[in-house]
Design a protein around this motif. Structure first.
Motif, PDB file in Angstrom:
ATOM      1  N   ARG A  97      27.972  52.926  44.525  1.00 50.80           N
ATOM      2  CA  ARG A  97      27.292  52.874  43.488  1.00 50.80           C
ATOM      3  C   ARG A  97      25.805  53.364  44.131  1.00 50.80           C
ATOM      4  NH1 ARG A  97      28.743  47.006  41.107  1.00 50.80           N
ATOM      5  NH2 ARG A  97      30.690  47.670  40.347  1.00 50.80           N
ATOM      6  N   PHE A  98      25.251  53.124  45.403  1.00 45.55           N
ATOM      7  CA  PHE A  98      24.258  53.765  45.679  1.00 45.55           C
ATOM      8  C   PHE A  98      24.426  55.253  45.954  1.00 45.55           C
ATOM      9  CE2 PHE A  98      23.267  49.604  47.775  1.00 45.55           C
ATOM     10  CZ  PHE A  98      21.943  49.317  47.218  1.00 45.55           C
ATOM     11  N   GLY A  99      25.562  55.575  46.163  1.00 41.45           N
ATOM     12  CA  GLY A  99      25.983  57.109  46.566  1.00 41.45           C
ATOM     13  C   GLY A  99      25.875  57.445  44.735  1.00 41.45           C
ATOM     14  N   GLU A 100      26.509  56.960  44.190  1.00 41.10           N
ATOM     15  CA  GLU A 100      26.267  57.615  42.722  1.00 41.10           C
ATOM     16  C   GLU A 100      24.826  57.717  41.957  1.00 41.10           C
ATOM     17  OE1 GLU A 100      28.105  56.705  38.285  1.00 41.10           O
ATOM     18  OE2 GLU A 100      29.316  55.658  39.902  1.00 41.10           O
ATOM     19  N   ILE A 101      24.073  56.565  42.385  1.00 39.01           N
ATOM     20  CA  ILE A 101      22.628  56.693  41.933  1.00 39.01           C
ATOM     21  C   ILE A 101      22.072  57.954  42.650  1.00 39.01           C
ATOM     22  CG2 ILE A 101      20.731  55.550  42.143  1.00 39.01           C
ATOM     23  CD1 ILE A 101      22.058  54.309  40.063  1.00 39.01           C
ATOM     24  N   ALA A 102      22.259  58.095  44.034  1.00 37.70           N
ATOM     25  CA  ALA A 102      21.497  59.141  44.694  1.00 37.70           C
ATOM     26  C   ALA A 102      22.114  60.516  44.150  1.00 37.70           C
ATOM     27  CB  ALA A 102      22.063  59.220  46.121  1.00 37.70           C
ATOM     28  N   SER A 103      23.373  60.672  43.713  1.00 36.44           N
ATOM     29  CA  SER A 103      23.881  62.066  43.430  1.00 36.44           C
ATOM     30  C   SER A 103      23.340  62.118  41.879  1.00 36.44           C
ATOM     31  CB  SER A 103      25.233  61.942  43.213  1.00 36.44           C
ATOM     32  OG  SER A 103      25.890  63.000  42.584  1.00 36.44           O
ATOM     33  N   ARG A 104      23.151  61.234  41.180  1.00 31.10           N
ATOM     34  CA  ARG A 104      22.574  61.430  39.728  1.00 31.10           C
ATOM     35  C   ARG A 104      21.044  61.728  39.613  1.00 31.10           C
ATOM     36  NH1 ARG A 104      25.093  56.956  35.570  1.00 31.10           N
ATOM     37  NH2 ARG A 104      27.397  57.535  35.861  1.00 31.10           N
ATOM     38  N   LEU A 105      20.399  60.981  40.510  1.00 32.14           N
ATOM     39  CA  LEU A 105      18.878  61.459  40.527  1.00 32.14           C
ATOM     40  C   LEU A 105      18.823  62.688  41.192  1.00 32.14           C
ATOM     41  CD1 LEU A 105      17.476  57.991  42.317  1.00 32.14           C
ATOM     42  CD2 LEU A 105      17.142  58.937  39.909  1.00 32.14           C
ATOM     43  N   LYS A 106      19.460  63.385  42.113  1.00 27.71           N
ATOM     44  CA  LYS A 106      19.433  64.575  42.595  1.00 27.71           C
ATOM     45  C   LYS A 106      19.709  65.681  41.316  1.00 27.71           C
ATOM     46  CE  LYS A 106      19.681  67.786  45.882  1.00 27.71           C
ATOM     47  NZ  LYS A 106      18.500  68.273  46.751  1.00 27.71           N
ATOM     48  N   LYS A 107      20.735  65.433  40.885  1.00 26.53           N
ATOM     49  CA  LYS A 107      21.319  66.202  39.784  1.00 26.53           C
ATOM     50  C   LYS A 107      20.497  66.577  38.522  1.00 26.53           C
ATOM     51  CE  LYS A 107      26.307  66.190  41.040  1.00 26.53           C
ATOM     52  NZ  LYS A 107      27.441  65.695  40.755  1.00 26.53           N
ATOM     53  N   LYS A 108      19.962  65.043  38.241  1.00 23.66           N
ATOM     54  CA  LYS A 108      19.336  65.100  36.653  1.00 23.66           C
ATOM     55  C   LYS A 108      17.872  65.510  37.087  1.00 23.66           C
ATOM     56  CE  LYS A 108      18.986  62.574  32.634  1.00 23.66           C
ATOM     57  NZ  LYS A 108      19.257  61.431  31.719  1.00 23.66           N
ATOM     58  N   TYR A 109      17.366  64.892  37.905  1.00 24.25           N
ATOM     59  CA  TYR A 109      15.770  65.001  38.145  1.00 24.25           C
ATOM     60  C   TYR A 109      15.467  66.059  39.477  1.00 24.25           C
ATOM     61  CZ  TYR A 109      16.045  61.043  35.014  1.00 24.25           C
ATOM     62  OH  TYR A 109      16.279  60.426  34.012  1.00 24.25           O
ATOM     63  N   GLY A 110      16.469  66.535  40.179  1.00 25.17           N
ATOM     64  CA  GLY A 110      16.063  67.332  41.528  1.00 25.17           C
ATOM     65  C   GLY A 110      15.436  66.447  42.541  1.00 25.17           C
ATOM     66  N   ALA A 111      15.581  65.009  42.406  1.00 21.23           N
ATOM     67  CA  ALA A 111      15.022  64.251  43.473  1.00 21.23           C
ATOM     68  C   ALA A 111      15.408  64.424  44.779  1.00 21.23           C
ATOM     69  CB  ALA A 111      15.234  62.594  42.916  1.00 21.23           C
ATOM     70  N   GLU A 112      14.485  64.071  45.666  1.00 25.32           N
ATOM     71  CA  GLU A 112      14.701  64.143  47.014  1.00 25.32           C
ATOM     72  C   GLU A 112      15.040  62.782  47.615  1.00 25.32           C
ATOM     73  OE1 GLU A 112      12.248  66.224  50.890  1.00 25.32           O
ATOM     74  OE2 GLU A 112      11.221  65.878  49.089  1.00 25.32           O
ATOM     75  N   ILE A 113      16.210  62.608  47.973  1.00 30.04           N
ATOM     76  CA  ILE A 113      16.835  61.246  48.446  1.00 30.04           C
ATOM     77  C   ILE A 113      16.269  61.062  49.980  1.00 30.04           C
ATOM     78  CG2 ILE A 113      18.635  59.595  48.244  1.00 30.04           C
ATOM     79  CD1 ILE A 113      17.655  60.582  45.401  1.00 30.04           C
ATOM     80  N   PHE A 114      16.031  59.868  50.161  1.00 34.96           N
ATOM     81  CA  PHE A 114      15.726  59.283  51.542  1.00 34.96           C
ATOM     82  C   PHE A 114      16.465  58.091  51.737  1.00 34.96           C
ATOM     83  CE2 PHE A 114      12.199  61.865  50.770  1.00 34.96           C
ATOM     84  CZ  PHE A 114      11.872  62.541  51.937  1.00 34.96           C
ATOM     85  N   LEU A 115      17.566  58.298  52.404  1.00 41.24           N
ATOM     86  CA  LEU A 115      18.587  57.144  52.691  1.00 41.24           C
ATOM     87  C   LEU A 115      18.227  56.595  53.916  1.00 41.24           C
ATOM     88  CD1 LEU A 115      20.911  55.947  51.236  1.00 41.24           C
ATOM     89  CD2 LEU A 115      22.292  57.218  52.482  1.00 41.24           C
ATOM     90  N   GLU A 168      28.410  59.750  51.937  1.00 39.15           N
ATOM     91  CA  GLU A 168      29.865  60.586  51.409  1.00 39.15           C
ATOM     92  C   GLU A 168      30.072  60.361  50.097  1.00 39.15           C
ATOM     93  OE1 GLU A 168      34.422  59.293  52.037  1.00 39.15           O
ATOM     94  OE2 GLU A 168      33.175  59.017  53.963  1.00 39.15           O
ATOM     95  N   TYR A 169      29.624  59.158  49.674  1.00 32.23           N
ATOM     96  CA  TYR A 169      29.653  58.826  47.975  1.00 32.23           C
ATOM     97  C   TYR A 169      28.908  59.730  47.188  1.00 32.23           C
ATOM     98  CZ  TYR A 169      33.101  55.276  48.700  1.00 32.23           C
ATOM     99  OH  TYR A 169      34.103  54.533  48.937  1.00 32.23           O
ATOM    100  N   SER A 170      27.698  60.265  47.760  1.00 34.87           N
ATOM    101  CA  SER A 170      26.609  60.936  47.032  1.00 34.87           C
ATOM    102  C   SER A 170      27.074  62.199  46.929  1.00 34.87           C
ATOM    103  CB  SER A 170      25.101  60.809  47.937  1.00 34.87           C
ATOM    104  OG  SER A 170      25.308  61.385  49.001  1.00 34.87           O
ATOM    105  N   GLY A 171      28.070  62.794  47.821  1.00 34.83           N
ATOM    106  CA  GLY A 171      28.130  64.284  47.834  1.00 34.83           C
ATOM    107  C   GLY A 171      27.315  65.114  48.341  1.00 34.83           C
ATOM    108  N   GLY A 172      26.619  64.678  49.399  1.00 31.93           N
ATOM    109  CA  GLY A 172      25.826  65.325  50.018  1.00 31.93           C
ATOM    110  C   GLY A 172      24.301  65.306  49.293  1.00 31.93           C
TER     111      GLY A 172
END
Length: 185
Positions: free
Chosen positions: A81-99, A114-118
């Protein structure tokens, strides 16, 4: 001896409170909030900026810090779920994700990446509290479990979402007005 009063000011006229863990958490949160609001991060923040943003920071980019770890497994939201949120934020808003995660939580980071798809721009574990605070000061949103990093996020003033369960948030939630708590028992 000096204590914080209810308004967060130093006082020598207050009676020392009875030992109560909740009170100590409140006092630590107030002290940290005052420190982070009034401290000049100049050398520390400059070093952190060089480390986290080696090519500079784009003005209009949304930056999100995600902390998927927690000491107890029952307090952790699933990594997918964390990976999915990261992926969605990146795709929809172009967010820069810091894990980020605590020491010994490298496996959690790898799983979330891995779940975020990079979709992750930075991943790191074992940051000092000052490094974490400096990163949070430069970001727009924090998402994390019921853990100490959530309290650090609260005192830096970042907007935040804290995921609680099974611990009750009414007693342990970070002390902030910029936060949302999601609770599931």
């Amino acid at each position: 001896e000096y204590y914080f009063d209810a308004n967060g000011r130093w006082s020598s006229k207050m009676r020392q409170p009875e030992p109560d863990y909740t009170h100590h958490c409140f006092v630590v949160a107030l002290a940290a909030r005052q420190f982070f609001q009034h401290a000049r991060f100049d050398p520390v923040q400059a070093k952190a900026d060089e480390f986290f943003f080696p090519h500079g920071r784009e003005r209009n980019k949304i930056r999100v810090v995600i902390h998927p770890g927690a000491r107890r497994k029952v307090r952790r939201w699933p990594m997918e779920r964390f990976g999915e949120i990261a992926s969605r934020l990146k795709k929809k808003y172009g967010a820069e994700i810091f894990l980020v995660a605590g020491p010994g939580e490298e496996d959690l980071l790898a799983e979330a990446v891995e779940y975020s798809g990079g979709a992750v721009a930075f991943k790191g574990s074992g940051l000092s509290l000052i490094q974490l605070a400096a990163l949070l000061k430069r970001c727009d949103l924090y998402l994390g479990n019921d853990t100490g990093s959530s309290h650090v996020a609260a005192v830096t003033g970042i907007r935040m979402i804290t995921l609680f369960g099974p611990q009750y948030p009414h007693r342990w939630a970070p002390y902030t007005k910029k936060g949302l708590v999601v609770f599931k028992n």
